[in-house]
Design a protein around this motif. Structure first.
Motif, PDB file in Angstrom:
ATOM      1  N   ARG A   1       0.892  -1.254   0.153  1.00  0.00           N
ATOM      2  CA  ARG A   1      -0.035  -0.102  -0.128  1.00  0.00           C
ATOM      3  C   ARG A   1       0.766   1.120  -0.012  1.00  0.00           C
ATOM      4  O   ARG A   1       0.536   2.451  -0.755  1.00  0.00           O
ATOM      5  CB  ARG A   1      -0.873   0.079   1.087  1.00  0.00           C
ATOM      6  CG  ARG A   1      -2.047  -1.110   1.090  1.00  0.00           C
ATOM      7  CD  ARG A   1      -2.868  -1.049   2.386  1.00  0.00           C
ATOM      8  NE  ARG A   1      -3.673   0.127   2.795  1.00  0.00           N
ATOM      9  CZ  ARG A   1      -3.889   0.576   3.870  1.00  0.00           C
ATOM     10  NH1 ARG A   1      -3.500  -0.159   5.004  1.00  0.00           N
ATOM     11  NH2 ARG A   1      -4.541   1.550   4.139  1.00  0.00           N
ATOM     12  N   LYS A   2       2.008   1.252   0.767  1.00  0.00           N
ATOM     13  CA  LYS A   2       2.761   2.263   0.751  1.00  0.00           C
ATOM     14  C   LYS A   2       3.414   2.798  -0.534  1.00  0.00           C
ATOM     15  O   LYS A   2       3.574   3.652  -1.049  1.00  0.00           O
ATOM     16  CB  LYS A   2       3.981   1.927   1.686  1.00  0.00           C
ATOM     17  CG  LYS A   2       3.631   2.053   3.230  1.00  0.00           C
ATOM     18  CD  LYS A   2       3.021   3.451   3.931  1.00  0.00           C
ATOM     19  CE  LYS A   2       2.939   3.436   5.275  1.00  0.00           C
ATOM     20  NZ  LYS A   2       2.512   4.718   5.740  1.00  0.00           N
TER      21      LYS A   2
ATOM     22  N   LEU B   1       0.500   3.852  -2.981  1.00  0.00           N
ATOM     23  CA  LEU B   1       0.219   5.247  -2.683  1.00  0.00           C
ATOM     24  C   LEU B   1       1.353   6.148  -2.716  1.00  0.00           C
ATOM     25  O   LEU B   1       1.166   7.317  -2.419  1.00  0.00           O
ATOM     26  CB  LEU B   1      -0.558   4.915  -1.068  1.00  0.00           C
ATOM     27  CG  LEU B   1      -1.848   4.555  -1.185  1.00  0.00           C
ATOM     28  CD1 LEU B   1      -2.259   4.430   0.316  1.00  0.00           C
ATOM     29  CD2 LEU B   1      -2.673   4.935  -1.927  1.00  0.00           C
ATOM     30  N   ASN B   2       2.572   5.760  -2.897  1.00  0.00           N
ATOM     31  CA  ASN B   2       3.872   6.459  -2.975  1.00  0.00           C
ATOM     32  C   ASN B   2       3.838   7.386  -1.793  1.00  0.00           C
ATOM     33  O   ASN B   2       4.265   8.565  -1.531  1.00  0.00           O
ATOM     34  CB  ASN B   2       3.746   7.534  -3.960  1.00  0.00           C
ATOM     35  CG  ASN B   2       5.069   8.055  -4.504  1.00  0.00           C
ATOM     36  OD1 ASN B   2       6.215   7.594  -4.245  1.00  0.00           O
ATOM     37  ND2 ASN B   2       5.022   9.350  -4.916  1.00  0.00           N
ATOM     38  N   GLU B   3       3.708   6.678  -0.605  1.00  0.00           N
ATOM     39  CA  GLU B   3       3.669   7.107   0.592  1.00  0.00           C
ATOM     40  C   GLU B   3       4.904   6.671   1.575  1.00  0.00           C
ATOM     41  O   GLU B   3       5.433   5.628   1.549  1.00  0.00           O
ATOM     42  CB  GLU B   3       2.664   6.793   1.611  1.00  0.00           C
ATOM     43  CG  GLU B   3       1.367   7.614   1.175  1.00  0.00           C
ATOM     44  CD  GLU B   3       0.078   7.144   2.124  1.00  0.00           C
ATOM     45  OE1 GLU B   3       0.543   6.473   3.064  1.00  0.00           O
ATOM     46  OE2 GLU B   3      -0.893   7.631   1.862  1.00  0.00           O
ATOM     47  N   ASP B   4       5.601   7.500   2.361  1.00  0.00           N
ATOM     48  CA  ASP B   4       6.708   7.253   2.839  1.00  0.00           C
ATOM     49  C   ASP B   4       6.204   6.372   4.310  1.00  0.00           C
ATOM     50  O   ASP B   4       5.218   6.887   4.965  1.00  0.00           O
ATOM     51  CB  ASP B   4       7.678   8.475   3.481  1.00  0.00           C
ATOM     52  CG  ASP B   4       8.239   9.103   2.297  1.00  0.00           C
ATOM     53  OD1 ASP B   4       8.874   8.156   1.499  1.00  0.00           O
ATOM     54  OD2 ASP B   4       8.665  10.420   2.034  1.00  0.00           O
TER      55      ASP B   4
ATOM     56  N   ASP C   1       7.425   4.312  10.834  1.00  0.00           N
ATOM     57  CA  ASP C   1       5.940   4.466  10.814  1.00  0.00           C
ATOM     58  C   ASP C   1       5.573   4.376  12.325  1.00  0.00           C
ATOM     59  O   ASP C   1       5.487   2.960  12.628  1.00  0.00           O
ATOM     60  CB  ASP C   1       5.256   3.657   9.839  1.00  0.00           C
ATOM     61  CG  ASP C   1       4.014   3.865   9.577  1.00  0.00           C
ATOM     62  OD1 ASP C   1       3.241   4.632  10.480  1.00  0.00           O
ATOM     63  OD2 ASP C   1       3.365   3.343   8.682  1.00  0.00           O
TER      64      ASP C   1
ATOM     65  N   ASP D   1      -8.541   4.976   1.442  1.00  0.00           N
ATOM     66  CA  ASP D   1      -6.976   5.356   1.199  1.00  0.00           C
ATOM     67  C   ASP D   1      -7.200   6.441  -0.075  1.00  0.00           C
ATOM     68  O   ASP D   1      -8.378   6.651  -0.549  1.00  0.00           O
ATOM     69  CB  ASP D   1      -6.571   4.374   0.453  1.00  0.00           C
ATOM     70  CG  ASP D   1      -5.875   3.078   1.418  1.00  0.00           C
ATOM     71  OD1 ASP D   1      -5.834   3.521   2.605  1.00  0.00           O
ATOM     72  OD2 ASP D   1      -5.654   2.062   1.036  1.00  0.00           O
ATOM     73  N   LYS D   2      -6.350   7.332  -0.153  1.00  0.00           N
ATOM     74  CA  LYS D   2      -6.577   8.560  -0.837  1.00  0.00           C
ATOM     75  C   LYS D   2      -6.684   8.344  -2.461  1.00  0.00           C
ATOM     76  O   LYS D   2      -6.993   8.795  -3.483  1.00  0.00           O
ATOM     77  CB  LYS D   2      -5.362   9.741  -0.719  1.00  0.00           C
ATOM     78  CG  LYS D   2      -4.026   8.891  -1.071  1.00  0.00           C
ATOM     79  CD  LYS D   2      -2.786  10.153  -0.929  1.00  0.00           C
ATOM     80  CE  LYS D   2      -1.516   9.432  -1.379  1.00  0.00           C
ATOM     81  NZ  LYS D   2      -0.401  10.498  -1.078  1.00  0.00           N
ATOM     82  N   GLU D   3      -5.993   7.026  -2.947  1.00  0.00           N
ATOM     83  CA  GLU D   3      -5.916   6.525  -4.380  1.00  0.00           C
ATOM     84  C   GLU D   3      -7.357   6.211  -4.562  1.00  0.00           C
ATOM     85  O   GLU D   3      -8.054   5.090  -3.721  1.00  0.00           O
ATOM     86  CB  GLU D   3      -4.946   5.385  -4.444  1.00  0.00           C
ATOM     87  CG  GLU D   3      -5.051   4.692  -5.986  1.00  0.00           C
ATOM     88  CD  GLU D   3      -4.714   5.772  -6.946  1.00  0.00           C
ATOM     89  OE1 GLU D   3      -5.675   5.831  -7.644  1.00  0.00           O
ATOM     90  OE2 GLU D   3      -3.444   6.338  -6.867  1.00  0.00           O
TER      91      GLU D   3
END
Length: 199
Positions: free
Chosen positions: A30-31, A34-37, A48, A107-109
C-alpha cells in the motif's frame, strides 16, 4: 492411557504469525502504490509510528474472524485437510472484504485498479500463509494418529461374535489407526466373545 496432545493454541499461534506476515507485506504494498513514506520494510518498523498499532489491530481482527467462524472449536485431530482449505479460504475472503470496505476504500488512491491490487493481494497472502500453517499442524496431528501417539476412546456396540470380528479386523488393519477401545456395549446378556480380556 495418557498422550501428549497437539493443543488448539498452536492453531491460534499459527494464525497470528500468518496474519502478521500478511499485514507487513500488504502495508508495504500500500505504501508503494500510494507513494507514501516509508517505502522500505525497515522504514515501516522504525519510522512509521502507526505501524505497530495497525498490526496489533489487524491481528485482533483476524483472530476474531477465525474465532467467530469456529476455527478453534474443533480439535486438530478431528480436522480434515481438504475441508480446512475450504474453510480457510472462506474466512480469508470474508475478512478481506470487510477490510476492503472499512479500510482500503478510505485510502487516497481512488482508481479501481488500486483496490483490485490490494484486495486480491491481501486475500491471496492471507489464505496462503493461514492455510500453510494450518495444514502443517494438521499433518503433524494426522501423523501422530497414524503412529498411535494419539487415540480416540471408542466402544463397540453389540457384544457378539460379529462385534468381535469387527474388533479384530480393526486391530489388524494398518489403515485405520487411532482407536482405543474401552469396551463393548450390548443389550444382550453378557456372553464371552474372546475379546473383552484384551481390552
Amino acid at each position: 492411557m495418557q498422550f501428549k496432545t497437539l493443543k488448539t493454541g498452536w492453531y491460534v499461534v499459527s494464525d497470528v504469525i500468518a496474519s502478521a506476515i500478511t499485514w507487513i507485506l500488504i502495508t508495504h504494498q500500500r505504501k508503494i502504490l500510494l507513494n507514501e513514506d516509508p517505502l522500505s520494510y525497515r522504514g515501516l518498523f522504525i519510522e512509521d509510528q502507526f505501524f505497530y498499532k495497525s498490526i496489533l489491530l489487524a491481528l485482533i481482527f483476524w483472530i476474531t474472524v477465525f474465532a467467530v467462524a469456529g476455527s478453534y472449536n474443533i480439535p486438530l485431530y478431528k480436522k480434515s485437510r481438504l475441508k480446512e482449505l475450504t474453510v480457510s479460504f472462506n474466512e480469508c475472503l470474508i475478512g478481506s472484504l470487510v477490510l476492503l470496505f472499512i479500510l482500503f476504500l478510505n485510502d487516497k488512491e481512488q482508481h479501481y485498479s488500486y483496490f483490485y491490487d490490494v484486495f486480491f493481494t491481501l486475500i491471496l497472502l492471507q489464505f496462503f500463509f493461514t492455510a500453510a500453517g494450518r495444514l502443517f499442524l494438521i499433518t503433524i496431528a494426522k501423523k501422530r494418529i497414524s503412529n498411535n501417539d494419539y487415540l480416540f476412546n471408542s466402544i463397540i456396540i453389540g457384544n457378539s461374535q460379529k462385534s468381535a470380528a469387527v474388533y479384530n479386523e480393526i486391530k489388524k488393519s494398518s489403515s485405520s489407526p487411532g482407536y482405543h477401545f474401552l469396551g463393548f456395549l450390548s443389550h444382550e446378556k453378557s456372553h464371552g466373545n474372546g475379546v473383552t480380556r484384551n481390552l
